[in-house]
Design a protein around this motif. Structure first.
Motif, mmCIF file in Angstrom:
data_model
loop_
_atom_site.group_PDB
_atom_site.id
_atom_site.type_symbol
_atom_site.label_atom_id
_atom_site.label_comp_id
_atom_site.label_asym_id
_atom_site.label_seq_id
_atom_site.Cartn_x
_atom_site.Cartn_y
_atom_site.Cartn_z
ATOM 1 N N ARG A 1 9.775 3.732 6.545
ATOM 2 C CA ARG A 1 11.271 4.459 6.329
ATOM 3 C C ARG A 1 11.853 3.453 5.756
ATOM 4 O O ARG A 1 13.106 3.860 4.969
ATOM 5 N N GLU A 2 12.325 2.876 5.342
ATOM 6 C CA GLU A 2 13.024 1.573 5.346
ATOM 7 C C GLU A 2 12.728 1.695 3.410
ATOM 8 O O GLU A 2 13.442 1.743 2.897
ATOM 9 N N LEU A 3 11.592 1.711 3.371
ATOM 10 C CA LEU A 3 10.907 2.146 1.638
ATOM 11 C C LEU A 3 12.001 2.868 1.120
ATOM 12 O O LEU A 3 12.210 3.606 0.449
ATOM 13 N N GLU A 4 11.985 3.829 2.483
ATOM 14 C CA GLU A 4 12.618 5.174 2.065
ATOM 15 C C GLU A 4 13.827 5.105 1.755
ATOM 16 O O GLU A 4 14.746 5.345 0.885
ATOM 17 N N GLY A 5 14.335 4.326 2.598
ATOM 18 C CA GLY A 5 16.164 4.463 2.442
ATOM 19 C C GLY A 5 16.635 3.304 1.049
ATOM 20 O O GLY A 5 17.422 3.273 0.651
ATOM 21 N N LEU B 1 1.238 -1.331 0.153
ATOM 22 C CA LEU B 1 0.172 0.059 0.266
ATOM 23 C C LEU B 1 1.010 1.529 0.184
ATOM 24 O O LEU B 1 0.733 2.252 -0.863
ATOM 25 N N LEU B 2 1.918 1.526 0.630
ATOM 26 C CA LEU B 2 2.195 2.693 1.135
ATOM 27 C C LEU B 2 3.228 2.938 -0.538
ATOM 28 O O LEU B 2 3.884 3.747 -1.065
ATOM 29 N N ARG B 3 4.087 1.389 -0.751
ATOM 30 C CA ARG B 3 4.554 1.385 -2.280
ATOM 31 C C ARG B 3 3.867 1.974 -3.722
ATOM 32 O O ARG B 3 3.737 3.038 -4.147
ATOM 33 N N MET B 4 2.520 1.670 -3.676
ATOM 34 C CA MET B 4 1.610 2.387 -3.919
ATOM 35 C C MET B 4 0.732 3.694 -3.826
ATOM 36 O O MET B 4 0.334 4.293 -4.669
ATOM 37 N N GLY B 5 1.423 4.617 -3.195
ATOM 38 C CA GLY B 5 1.389 5.621 -2.494
ATOM 39 C C GLY B 5 0.658 5.635 -1.602
ATOM 40 O O GLY B 5 -0.483 7.302 -1.721
ATOM 41 N N ASP B 6 -0.316 4.772 -1.074
ATOM 42 C CA ASP B 6 -1.848 5.151 -0.247
ATOM 43 C C ASP B 6 -1.341 5.707 0.721
ATOM 44 O O ASP B 6 0.329 5.752 1.449
ATOM 45 N N ASN B 7 -2.255 6.587 1.792
ATOM 46 C CA ASN B 7 -1.673 7.486 3.151
ATOM 47 C C ASN B 7 -1.378 6.700 4.330
ATOM 48 O O ASN B 7 -1.715 5.565 4.193
ATOM 49 N N MET B 8 -1.199 7.140 4.588
ATOM 50 C CA MET B 8 -0.496 6.894 6.359
ATOM 51 C C MET B 8 -1.657 6.082 7.074
ATOM 52 O O MET B 8 -2.157 4.833 7.421
ATOM 53 N N ASN B 9 -2.479 6.971 7.337
ATOM 54 C CA ASN B 9 -4.276 6.455 7.729
ATOM 55 C C ASN B 9 -4.461 5.566 7.446
ATOM 56 O O ASN B 9 -5.424 4.878 8.202
ATOM 57 N N LYS B 10 -4.593 5.573 5.792
ATOM 58 C CA LYS B 10 -5.085 4.299 4.918
ATOM 59 C C LYS B 10 -4.775 3.059 5.634
ATOM 60 O O LYS B 10 -5.749 2.265 5.620
ATOM 61 N N VAL B 11 -2.990 3.171 5.218
ATOM 62 C CA VAL B 11 -2.373 1.690 5.894
ATOM 63 C C VAL B 11 -2.675 1.697 7.179
ATOM 64 O O VAL B 11 -2.987 0.226 7.511
#
Length: 135
Positions: free
Chosen positions: A129-133, A103-113
């Motif tokens: 943070r892991e994905l951003e790294g 979900l985070l990779r697809m750009g969904d926001n934190m609240n939705k996840v």
């Protein structure tokens, strides 16, 4: 011929009457013990009580072995059940984490996840943070 303790150990572990009699020559207390032992073993009632005690001990030992075996099997069964439960829980948690990653990779926001995965906010933030790294 050895200490008093050694003589008593030899007396108690003697396999023949001759061994016992040899020890009575060295120690008057062993002579008294042998006389008492012979007297008791000639009494039918004492012999009967002794045999009952031996039978009870054998049954008790067999019962304890059976109980130990049953307890061991029950413990193994419980251990397997607990292991399966933990495995399912770990698998379910891993699936929720992977869903959060997707979900985070697809750009969904934190609240939705958070709403979809029901993971703690700190955990979703750590995944983010892991994905951003990785970028």
């Amino acid at each position: 011929m050895g200490s008093s303790l050694e003589r008593w150990m030899r007396f108690l572990s003697a396999e023949t009457r001759e061994e016992m009699e040899e020890l009575t020559k060295e120690d008057p207390m062993i002579r008294k013990a042998l006389t008492t032992l012979e007297s008791l073993s000639q009494d039918p009632e004492i012999r009967r009580l002794y045999e009952e005690r031996v039978k009870w001990l054998e049954r008790h030992s067999a019962d304890m072995e059976g109980a130990w075996q049953a307890g061991s099997e029950e413990g193994m069964k419980q251990g397997r059940e607990e292991g399966r439960k933990e495995g399912r829980e770990e698998g379910y948690l891993a699936a929720k984490r992977e869903m959060a990653r997707s979900l985070l990779r697809m750009g969904d926001n934190m609240n939705k996840v958070l709403e979809i995965t029901k993971l703690p906010k700190e955990e979703v933030e750590a995944i983010q943070r892991e994905l951003e790294g990785d970028r």
